[in-house]
Every structure is written in structure tokens, then in C-alpha cells.
Design a protein around this motif. Structure first.
Motif, PDB file in Angstrom:
ATOM      1  N   ARG A  12      16.607 -44.209 -32.875  1.00  0.00           N
ATOM      2  CA  ARG A  12      15.527 -43.494 -32.186  1.00  0.00           C
ATOM      3  C   ARG A  12      15.148 -42.226 -32.948  1.00  0.00           C
ATOM      4  O   ARG A  12      14.046 -41.718 -32.800  1.00  0.00           O
ATOM      5  CB  ARG A  12      15.943 -43.129 -30.760  1.00  0.00           C
ATOM      6  CG  ARG A  12      16.215 -44.347 -29.877  1.00  0.00           C
ATOM      7  CD  ARG A  12      16.825 -43.928 -28.585  1.00  0.00           C
ATOM      8  NE  ARG A  12      18.131 -43.302 -28.867  1.00  0.00           N
ATOM      9  CZ  ARG A  12      18.909 -42.742 -27.968  1.00  0.00           C
ATOM     10  NH1 ARG A  12      18.545 -42.708 -26.707  1.00  0.00           N
ATOM     11  NH2 ARG A  12      20.062 -42.220 -28.307  1.00  0.00           N
ATOM     12  N   LEU A  13      16.097 -41.724 -33.781  1.00  0.00           N
ATOM     13  CA  LEU A  13      15.865 -40.466 -34.497  1.00  0.00           C
ATOM     14  C   LEU A  13      15.429 -40.669 -35.942  1.00  0.00           C
ATOM     15  O   LEU A  13      14.610 -39.910 -36.451  1.00  0.00           O
ATOM     16  CB  LEU A  13      17.132 -39.605 -34.462  1.00  0.00           C
ATOM     17  CG  LEU A  13      17.677 -39.253 -33.087  1.00  0.00           C
ATOM     18  CD1 LEU A  13      18.953 -38.438 -33.219  1.00  0.00           C
ATOM     19  CD2 LEU A  13      16.636 -38.519 -32.271  1.00  0.00           C
ATOM     20  N   VAL A  14      16.033 -41.642 -36.619  1.00  0.00           N
ATOM     21  CA  VAL A  14      15.748 -41.859 -38.042  1.00  0.00           C
ATOM     22  C   VAL A  14      15.552 -43.339 -38.335  1.00  0.00           C
ATOM     23  O   VAL A  14      16.009 -44.197 -37.592  1.00  0.00           O
ATOM     24  CB  VAL A  14      16.868 -41.298 -38.956  1.00  0.00           C
ATOM     25  CG1 VAL A  14      16.985 -39.797 -38.848  1.00  0.00           C
ATOM     26  CG2 VAL A  14      18.198 -41.964 -38.659  1.00  0.00           C
ATOM     27  N   ARG A  62      14.333 -41.578 -43.031  1.00  0.00           N
ATOM     28  CA  ARG A  62      13.157 -40.797 -42.648  1.00  0.00           C
ATOM     29  C   ARG A  62      13.290 -40.417 -41.187  1.00  0.00           C
ATOM     30  O   ARG A  62      13.681 -41.248 -40.353  1.00  0.00           O
ATOM     31  CB  ARG A  62      11.874 -41.620 -42.828  1.00  0.00           C
ATOM     32  CG  ARG A  62      11.473 -41.823 -44.276  1.00  0.00           C
ATOM     33  CD  ARG A  62      10.178 -42.623 -44.403  1.00  0.00           C
ATOM     34  NE  ARG A  62      10.450 -44.043 -44.169  1.00  0.00           N
ATOM     35  CZ  ARG A  62       9.931 -44.767 -43.196  1.00  0.00           C
ATOM     36  NH1 ARG A  62       9.082 -44.257 -42.351  1.00  0.00           N
ATOM     37  NH2 ARG A  62      10.252 -46.040 -43.055  1.00  0.00           N
ATOM     38  N   ALA A  63      12.960 -39.172 -40.878  1.00  0.00           N
ATOM     39  CA  ALA A  63      12.943 -38.745 -39.479  1.00  0.00           C
ATOM     40  C   ALA A  63      11.768 -39.420 -38.788  1.00  0.00           C
ATOM     41  O   ALA A  63      10.668 -39.493 -39.339  1.00  0.00           O
ATOM     42  CB  ALA A  63      12.820 -37.232 -39.391  1.00  0.00           C
ATOM     43  N   ASN A  64      11.996 -39.945 -37.607  1.00  0.00           N
ATOM     44  CA  ASN A  64      10.930 -40.587 -36.845  1.00  0.00           C
ATOM     45  C   ASN A  64       9.982 -39.539 -36.274  1.00  0.00           C
ATOM     46  O   ASN A  64      10.388 -38.417 -35.976  1.00  0.00           O
ATOM     47  CB  ASN A  64      11.528 -41.434 -35.718  1.00  0.00           C
ATOM     48  CG  ASN A  64      12.322 -42.605 -36.244  1.00  0.00           C
ATOM     49  OD1 ASN A  64      12.089 -43.083 -37.353  1.00  0.00           O
ATOM     50  ND2 ASN A  64      13.275 -43.079 -35.464  1.00  0.00           N
ATOM     51  N   PRO A  69      11.912 -30.735 -31.817  1.00  0.00           N
ATOM     52  CA  PRO A  69      12.647 -29.790 -32.671  1.00  0.00           C
ATOM     53  C   PRO A  69      14.019 -29.485 -32.072  1.00  0.00           C
ATOM     54  O   PRO A  69      14.162 -29.344 -30.855  1.00  0.00           O
ATOM     55  CB  PRO A  69      11.755 -28.547 -32.673  1.00  0.00           C
ATOM     56  CG  PRO A  69      10.386 -29.067 -32.360  1.00  0.00           C
ATOM     57  CD  PRO A  69      10.610 -30.216 -31.416  1.00  0.00           C
ATOM     58  N   GLY A  70      15.008 -29.432 -32.931  1.00  0.00           N
ATOM     59  CA  GLY A  70      16.385 -29.122 -32.493  1.00  0.00           C
ATOM     60  C   GLY A  70      17.190 -30.337 -32.057  1.00  0.00           C
ATOM     61  O   GLY A  70      18.348 -30.213 -31.710  1.00  0.00           O
TER      62      GLY A  70
END
Length: 76
Positions: A12-14, A62-64, A69-70
Motif C-alpha cells: 500500500r506504501l511502495v 517507488r513510493a505510491n 506525509p509522515g
């Protein structure tokens, strides 16, 4: 000689991008990559022994988009 490792991550994040040879394995065959959402398997082999310091592989993610932020995630 060979090396094999598995990275687990939060898909879900990357998103997995690619794997390239590291400094210690630059003369080895190209790594074999087995990507799955949340889990990345990598295997590599060559005839040169590993010695000294340096990387065995460079793994890129890669960041999705839409991640707040954070937000913190981990690789296992």
C-alpha cells in the motif's frame, strides 16, 4: 557461489521498481527476480567469491501516490 533473499514490504506504501547488481556481484549473472505484491524474492549467482565490503544488490521501490506525509513502513 550464490545468494538468495526475500524482502517483505507494505504494497500500500511502495511498489517494487527493480533490482540491479551490487558492487560485490558486478561480475555475476543478472539476478533472478520473483516479485509479488508485498514480497520480493531475489537470487543471484556467479563464480567470483565475495570479499571485502560493499553491496550485493541494489533494490529500488517507488513510493505510491496518495501516501500521507509522515507515514512509516518497514522492510523485513
Amino acid at each position: 557461489l550464490g545468494v538468495q533473499f526475500v524482502l517483505e514490504y507494505d504494497p500500500r506504501l511502495v511498489t517494487f521498481d527493480n533490482v540491479s547488481k551490487g558492487k560485490l556481484t558486478e561480475n555475476w549473472l543478472a539476478p533472478v527476480i520473483h516479485p509479488q505484491p508485498g514480497r520480493l524474492g531475489v537470487a543471484a549467482a556467479g563464480i567470483d567469491a565475495l570479499s571485502g565490503g560493499g553491496s550485493i544488490a541494489v533494490v529500488r521501490f517507488r513510493a505510491n501516490s496518495g501516501i500521507a506525509p509522515g507515514t512509516v513502513g518497514s522492510f523485513n
